[in-house]
Design a protein around this motif. Structure first.
Motif, short mmCIF file in Angstrom:
data_model
loop_
_atom_site.label_atom_id
_atom_site.label_comp_id
_atom_site.label_asym_id
_atom_site.label_seq_id
_atom_site.Cartn_x
_atom_site.Cartn_y
_atom_site.Cartn_z
N LEU A 6 11.36 -59.05 49.06
CA LEU A 6 12.39 -58.21 49.67
C LEU A 6 13.07 -58.90 50.84
O LEU A 6 14.24 -58.61 51.15
N GLU A 7 12.39 -59.81 51.50
CA GLU A 7 13.00 -60.51 52.63
C GLU A 7 14.11 -61.45 52.17
O GLU A 7 14.96 -61.85 52.97
N ASP A 8 14.12 -61.80 50.88
CA ASP A 8 15.16 -62.69 50.37
C ASP A 8 16.45 -61.95 50.05
O ASP A 8 17.48 -62.59 49.79
N LEU A 9 16.40 -60.63 50.04
CA LEU A 9 17.58 -59.85 49.71
C LEU A 9 18.52 -59.81 50.91
O LEU A 9 18.12 -60.03 52.05
N GLY A 10 19.78 -59.52 50.63
CA GLY A 10 20.80 -59.54 51.68
C GLY A 10 20.80 -58.29 52.53
O GLY A 10 19.84 -57.50 52.55
N LEU A 11 21.88 -58.11 53.23
CA LEU A 11 22.03 -57.03 54.19
C LEU A 11 21.89 -55.66 53.53
O LEU A 11 22.44 -55.42 52.46
N SER A 12 21.14 -54.78 54.14
CA SER A 12 20.99 -53.43 53.63
C SER A 12 20.87 -52.45 54.78
O SER A 12 20.64 -52.85 55.93
N SER A 13 21.03 -51.18 54.46
CA SER A 13 20.91 -50.14 55.49
C SER A 13 19.49 -49.60 55.57
O SER A 13 19.24 -48.66 56.33
N PHE A 14 18.57 -50.19 54.82
CA PHE A 14 17.20 -49.67 54.78
C PHE A 14 16.30 -50.28 55.86
O PHE A 14 15.34 -49.68 56.27
N TRP A 15 16.61 -51.50 56.27
CA TRP A 15 15.76 -52.17 57.25
C TRP A 15 16.55 -53.23 58.00
O TRP A 15 17.63 -53.63 57.59
N LYS A 16 15.97 -53.66 59.11
CA LYS A 16 16.52 -54.79 59.84
C LYS A 16 15.88 -56.07 59.31
O LYS A 16 14.83 -56.04 58.68
N LYS A 17 16.50 -57.18 59.59
CA LYS A 17 15.99 -58.46 59.12
C LYS A 17 14.59 -58.70 59.63
O LYS A 17 14.28 -58.51 60.80
N GLY A 18 13.70 -59.06 58.71
CA GLY A 18 12.31 -59.31 59.06
C GLY A 18 11.43 -58.08 58.99
O GLY A 18 10.23 -58.17 59.26
N ASP A 19 12.02 -56.94 58.64
CA ASP A 19 11.24 -55.69 58.61
C ASP A 19 11.31 -55.04 57.23
O ASP A 19 11.18 -53.83 57.10
N ALA A 20 11.51 -55.84 56.19
CA ALA A 20 11.65 -55.30 54.84
C ALA A 20 10.31 -54.84 54.29
O ALA A 20 9.30 -55.55 54.41
N HIS A 21 10.30 -53.66 53.69
CA HIS A 21 9.09 -53.14 53.06
C HIS A 21 9.50 -52.13 52.01
O HIS A 21 10.46 -51.36 52.18
N VAL A 22 8.76 -52.11 50.90
CA VAL A 22 9.12 -51.24 49.79
C VAL A 22 9.09 -49.77 50.18
O VAL A 22 9.82 -48.94 49.60
N ASP A 23 8.27 -49.40 51.15
CA ASP A 23 8.20 -48.00 51.56
C ASP A 23 9.51 -47.51 52.16
O ASP A 23 9.76 -46.30 52.21
N LYS A 24 10.35 -48.43 52.62
CA LYS A 24 11.63 -48.04 53.20
C LYS A 24 12.73 -47.90 52.16
O LYS A 24 13.84 -47.45 52.48
N LEU A 25 12.44 -48.29 50.93
CA LEU A 25 13.41 -48.15 49.85
C LEU A 25 13.32 -46.75 49.24
O LEU A 25 12.25 -46.13 49.25
N PRO A 26 14.42 -46.23 48.71
CA PRO A 26 14.35 -44.97 47.95
C PRO A 26 13.34 -45.13 46.82
O PRO A 26 13.39 -46.11 46.07
N PRO A 27 12.41 -44.22 46.66
CA PRO A 27 11.31 -44.40 45.70
C PRO A 27 11.79 -44.39 44.26
O PRO A 27 12.69 -43.63 43.88
N TYR A 28 11.17 -45.25 43.46
CA TYR A 28 11.44 -45.29 42.02
C TYR A 28 10.14 -45.11 41.27
O TYR A 28 9.13 -45.73 41.60
N LYS A 29 10.16 -44.26 40.26
CA LYS A 29 8.99 -44.02 39.42
C LYS A 29 9.37 -44.19 37.96
O LYS A 29 10.46 -43.77 37.54
N GLU A 30 8.49 -44.79 37.19
CA GLU A 30 8.73 -44.92 35.76
C GLU A 30 8.78 -43.54 35.11
O GLU A 30 8.09 -42.62 35.53
N GLY A 31 9.60 -43.42 34.10
CA GLY A 31 9.75 -42.14 33.41
C GLY A 31 10.84 -41.27 33.97
O GLY A 31 11.05 -40.15 33.49
N SER A 32 11.57 -41.76 34.99
CA SER A 32 12.61 -40.94 35.62
C SER A 32 13.98 -41.13 34.98
O SER A 32 14.95 -40.54 35.43
N ILE A 33 14.05 -41.95 33.94
CA ILE A 33 15.34 -42.24 33.31
C ILE A 33 15.26 -41.94 31.82
O ILE A 33 14.31 -42.33 31.14
#
Length: 709
Positions: free
Chosen positions: A190-217
Motif C-alpha cells: 500500500l505504501e507504493d500507491l499514490g496520493l489518496s484521501s485515506f492516509w498520509k504518506k507513510g501511514d498506509a494501512h488496509v484498515d483505513k481503506l473502505p472494507p471489501y468482502k468476497e461475495g459482495s458483487i
C-alpha cells in the motif's frame, strides 16, 4: 359486463437488472441493445453511451450466468452497447447502481476510486467500476486455496491493472485509476500507491481503506435461479424458441437441423435476417439496415462443445474468445504445448476483455472470411495449421482454414460449426523464446512458433497495421552443423489484404536450405514482393517493412551463429534494451537473440508482468495558504462512481421528442443538383426530412445568432 384487457405478447426474454425482474416481449425491437434498454426502460443510467462500438468501456456492466447443473454462477464484464437485450434470457445484469449508492452505502469499488482521486469528469467512471468489479467477482469464482487477507481480493496487482486495460479515460489519467484497482490486490504494498484521501504518506494501512468482502458483487437472484431450473424440465420437450411480434422476431434454434428449418421457412427473408451470437460485429461494421428477424446461435450445443484428442482440440464456433483463451491455456499446460500458450497470449491482445467475453471465435473468422476483417486470430490459427468444420445445407465439410478463407463469402446458409487447433507433440514444443530439441541436448529436430503484431496501441481496440505468425520445423545437418527448415508456415494479415495469407513463395524458397545471413536476406527480398497492400491502404510502405522486420526477427534466432548469450530480446510487443526502442525493427548487428538466454524472458500477458510503466508520485504540499492546497476528495466523485450523478443525457426526454441528424453529401465540395431520399429511411421511422426548400424566404439562422451573437 366484465371488461377484458388486451393480451400482451409473450415474453421473449426474462432477465434481472440489479436484482429486479425485467422482460422484453415479442413486439419489442429485437435489435435493441442492453444499453438502450437500461437508459430508456429502467432508472439505471450509470452505463453511458460513449463510442457505441465497444471501444471505450463507458457502458460496461457485469453479466452473470447461472449453471443449474453445477449450481455455479459465472461473471463477466460486457459492453452493453453491443449486447442485444433479447439475448439475455435467464441472465442477471449488474450496473454500478447495483453495487451500492450513497443512500444505502457505497461499495468499496466506488469509495476507493473516489478516495484515490480517480475521477474527474466521471463520465467513464461507472464503466471503470464495473470492469474492476467483474474482475473481482471472476477471481473469486475461480479462486482456490485459502481466502485472501481481509480487505483484499484474489487479484494480483498485474491482474488489477489489466481489469481496466480496455476502459478509456480522457481526463483523469491512469495512475490514480490503477492505484485504486491495485488497492484490492493481494500482493500490493500500500505504501507504493499514490496520493489518496485515506492516509498520509507513510501511514498506509488496509484498515483505513473502505472494507471489501468476497461475495459482495454479482449476487444471482433466487427467483431467476428457480425459473432456470423449471425451464430445464420444459425445454427438453420444446423445439426452436421463437418470439414473434407484429413485425419482428427472435429465434433461438436448439440444433443445426432447426437452424436450417428456420432459414428455409417462407417467413424469413435472408436479406432481413441477421444471425448473431455475441453481436460484437456491430461495433466494427455499423448496421446499414434494420433487421426484422434475428437468429441466436448460442443455444445450439454443437456450436458450444469442446472436445480433444491426441492430435488437438476442437472448439465450437460459438465459444467466446475469453473461453478459448482459457481452453488453450489449460490444454497447453496439461500437454506442455507452449504453442497453445502463445496463441492464447496473442488472443489477449485482440480487442478489450469486455468484448472478448461475448465475441465468439467463429464470428471472428467469419468476419475475416466474409467482410475482409483484419483478424489477428485468423492469422495465428492459419500459421498453426488449423482447420474448420462447416455445414452448407445438408452437407458437412472439413476444410483447412486456408481453404475456408479462399471460399466465396459466407452467407446465412453456410454455418461454421467448429475450429480444430492441432497439437504439437510434447517433445517438439518450442520454448518461450526459442525452441527445445527432441533429445534435450543438441538440436536435431525442433519446432518454433512465434506471433507478432504492430498496432497504434499494444492492448485494447486497436486494429493491427500488420499481424503475422510463423511456424517452423527445424532439423540440423550433422555434416555442416547448419540448421535447415524442413517445414514452414508464414502467415500474414491485416496489411491491406482481403484476408490472412500464407507467404508460399517465401516458404518454398526457405524450405530445405541451410539458414544463413544470405538466405535470410534473400527471403526478405522475396517477401517484399508477396506482401503488397491493396491500393488505397494507409501506411502501405510501413506495413510491408513490418513484414520484413518480423520475418527477420523470426529467422535470425535460427542462424548458426546465434548461440551466444543475449544482451536483449525483442519478443512480441515486449521490448528489452538494445532494440532502439522499436518493437518492430530487427535488432542491431551487435545483438544476439540467444535461444538459451531468453528462456527466462516471459512472453505475452500470461505472465505476471505489469502493463503500466513503474513510476513514483511525489506531491509537495505548500503550507503558505492552508488549508488551500491540501489534497481533498473531490465532491461528487462517489456519486459519479455509483452512477447517481446526473448528466444532461441522463435526463429523460419529453414525450414525443424528435431527434435530428444531418444528411451528408456523398461527395465533398460538389454542387448539389438534386436530393433523392433512400427508401430505407422509412425503416428508421423518419417523421420528416428538412431541406433548403423548407426555409422561408428571407429566413435567418436565428439559432446561431442566439448562441454566438
Amino acid at each position: 359486463m366484465a371488461s377484458s384487457t388486451p393480451q400482451q405478447p409473450p415474453s421473449a426474454a426474462v432477465f434481472a437488472v440489479n436484482g429486479q425482474r425485467f422482460d422484453v416481449r415479442g413486439g419489442d425491437d429485437p435489435g435493441a441493445t442492453l444499453l438502450d434498454f437500461l437508459r430508456t426502460r429502467t432508472r439505471f443510467t450509470g452505463p453511458k453511451l460513449g463510442c457505441g462500438e465497444g471501444g471505450c468501456g463507458a457502458c460496461v456492466v457485469l453479466l452473470s450466468t447461472y449453471d443449474a447443473a453445477a449450481d455455479q454462477v459465472s461473471h463477466a464484464a460486457v459492453s452493453s452497447c453491443l449486447t442485444l437485450v433479447h439475448g439475455l434470457h435467464h441472465r442477471a445484469v449488474t450496473t454500478t447502481e447495483g453495487l451500492g449508492n450513497s443512500r444505502d452505502g457505497l461499495h468499496a469499488v466506488h469509495a476507493r476510486l473516489a478516495g484515490f482521486h480517480a475521477s474527474q469528469c466521471g463520465f467513464c467512471t461507472p464503466g471503470m467500476c464495473m470492469s474492476l468489479a467483474a474482475a473481482l467477482a471472476a477471481a473469486e469464482g475461480k479462486g482456490s486455496g485459502p481466502p485472501p487477507r481481509e480487505g483484499f481480493s484474489r487479484l494480483t496487482s498485474a491482474d488489477a491493472e489489466r481489469a481496466v486495460a480496455g476502459n478509456l479515460c480522457r481526463c483523469t489519467g491512469y495512475r490514480p485509476i490503477a492505484d485504486a484497482c491495485k488497492s484490492f490486490a493481494a500482493d500490493v504494498d500500500l505504501e507504493d500507491l499514490g496520493l489518496s484521501s485515506f492516509w498520509k504518506k507513510g501511514d498506509a494501512h488496509v484498515d483505513k481503506l473502505p472494507p471489501y468482502k468476497e461475495g459482495s458483487i454479482g449476487a444471482f437472484p433466487e427467483f431467476l435461479k428457480a425459473e432456470i431450473r423449471a425451464s430445464l424440465r420444459i425445454d427438453t420437450c420444446l423445439s426452436a424458441t421463437v418470439m414473434e411480434g407484429s413485425d419482428s422476431s427472435w429465434h433461438r434454434p436448439r440444433s443445426v437441423e432447426e437452424y436450417y428449418k428456420l432459414i428455409a421457412s417462407v417467413s424469413l427473408d435472408g436479406s432481413g435476417t441477421k444471425v448473431v451470437a455475441g453481436n460484437t460485429s456491430s461495433g466494427v461494421y455499423r448496421e446499414a439496415e434494420m433487421y426484422g428477424s434475428y437468429i441466436d446461435l448460442r443455444d445450439i450445443p454443437e456450436l458450444n462443445s469442446v472436445s480433444k484428442d491426441a492430435e488437438g482440440v476442437q472448439i465450437g464456433a460459438a465459444t467466446s474468445i475469453t473461453r478459448v483463451i482459457e481452453i488453450l491455456r489449460r490444454e497447453g499446460d496439461y500437454c506442455k504445448d507452449v504453442i497453445f500458450g502463445k496463441i492464447a497470449d496473442h488472443m489477449e491482445k485482440v480487442s478489450s476483455h469486455y468484448v472478448r467475453n461475448t465475441a465468439t471465435l467463429g464470428g471472428n473468422l467469419v468476419m475475416a472470411q466474409r467482410d475482409e476483417f483484419p483478424s489477428d486470430i485468423a492469422t495465428i490459427l492459419l500459421a498453426a495449421g488449423s482447420s474448420v468444420c462447416i455445414q452448407v445445407s445438408a452437407e458437412k465439410l472439413n476444410v483447412t482454414l486456408d481453404e475456408f478463407l479462399e471460399m466465396p463469402p459466407c452467407d446465412y446458409k453456410t454455418l461454421l460449426l467448429s475450429i480444430y487447433v492441432p497439437h504439437c507433440t510434447p517433445d517438439n514444443v518450442s520454448s518461450s523464446a526459442g525452441f527445445v530439441n527432441m533429445t534435450g541436448d543438441k538440436t536435431e529436430s525442433s519446432l518454433l512458433f512465434e506471433t507478432y503484431r504492430a498496432a497504434p496501441r499494444p492492448l485494447g481496440n486497436a486494429v493491427a497495421y500488420l499481424n503475422s505468425a510463423f511456424f517452423a520445423q527445424i532439423s540440423s545437418d550433422e555434416s555442416s552443423g547448419s540448421l535447415i527448415l524442413a517445414n514452414l508456415h508464414l502467415a500474414f494479415g491485416a496489411y491491406g489484404t482481403q484476408h490472412a495469407i500464407r507467404a508460399r513463395d517465401v516458404e518454398k524458397y526457405l524450405v530445405g536450405k541451410p539458414i544463413s545471413a544470405s538466405v535470410v536476406l534473400e527471403a526478405c527480398n522475396v517477401l517484399k514482393k508477396s506482401i503488397v497492400p491493396k491500393e488505397g491502404t494507409t501506411h502501405s510502405a510501413y506495413r510491408t517493412s513490418l513484414s520484413v522486420a518480423f520475418l527477420f526477427t523470426f529467422l535470425y534466432q535460427t542462424t548458426k551463429q546465434n548461440v551466444k548469450p543475449a544482451r536483449s530480446a525483442c519478443l512480441n510487443d515486449h521490448v528489452a534494451s538494445g532494440t532502439n526502442g522499436n518493437p518492430n525493427c530487427p535488432p542491431s548487428a551487435d545483438i544476439d537473440l540467444s535461444l538459451k538466454e531468453t528462456n527466462s524472458v516471459k512472453s505475452g500477458l500470461h505472465s505476471n508482468d505489469h502493463i503500466l510503466e513503474s513510476s513514483k508520485q511525489i506531491v509537495e504540499i505548500s503550507k503558505d495558504y492552508l488549508p488551500v492546497g491540501i489534497p481533498a476528495k473531490k465532491v461528487g466523485a462517489e456519486l459519479q462512481a455509483s452512477g447517481e450523478a446526473v448528466y444532461v443525457d441522463d435526463i429523460p426526454s419529453p414525450e414525443g421528442c424528435l431527434y435530428g441528424a444531418f444528411v451528408y453529401s456523398t461527395r465533398p465540395l460538389a454542387h448539389v443538383n438534386s436530393i433523392e431520399l433512400d427508401p430505407s429511411l422509412e425503416q428508421l421511422k423518419t417523421v420528416a426530412v428538412i431541406t433548403v426548400k423548407d426555409i422561408p424566404k428571407r429566413g435567418g439562422n436565428f439559432g446561431a445568432n442566439t448562441i454566438f451573437g
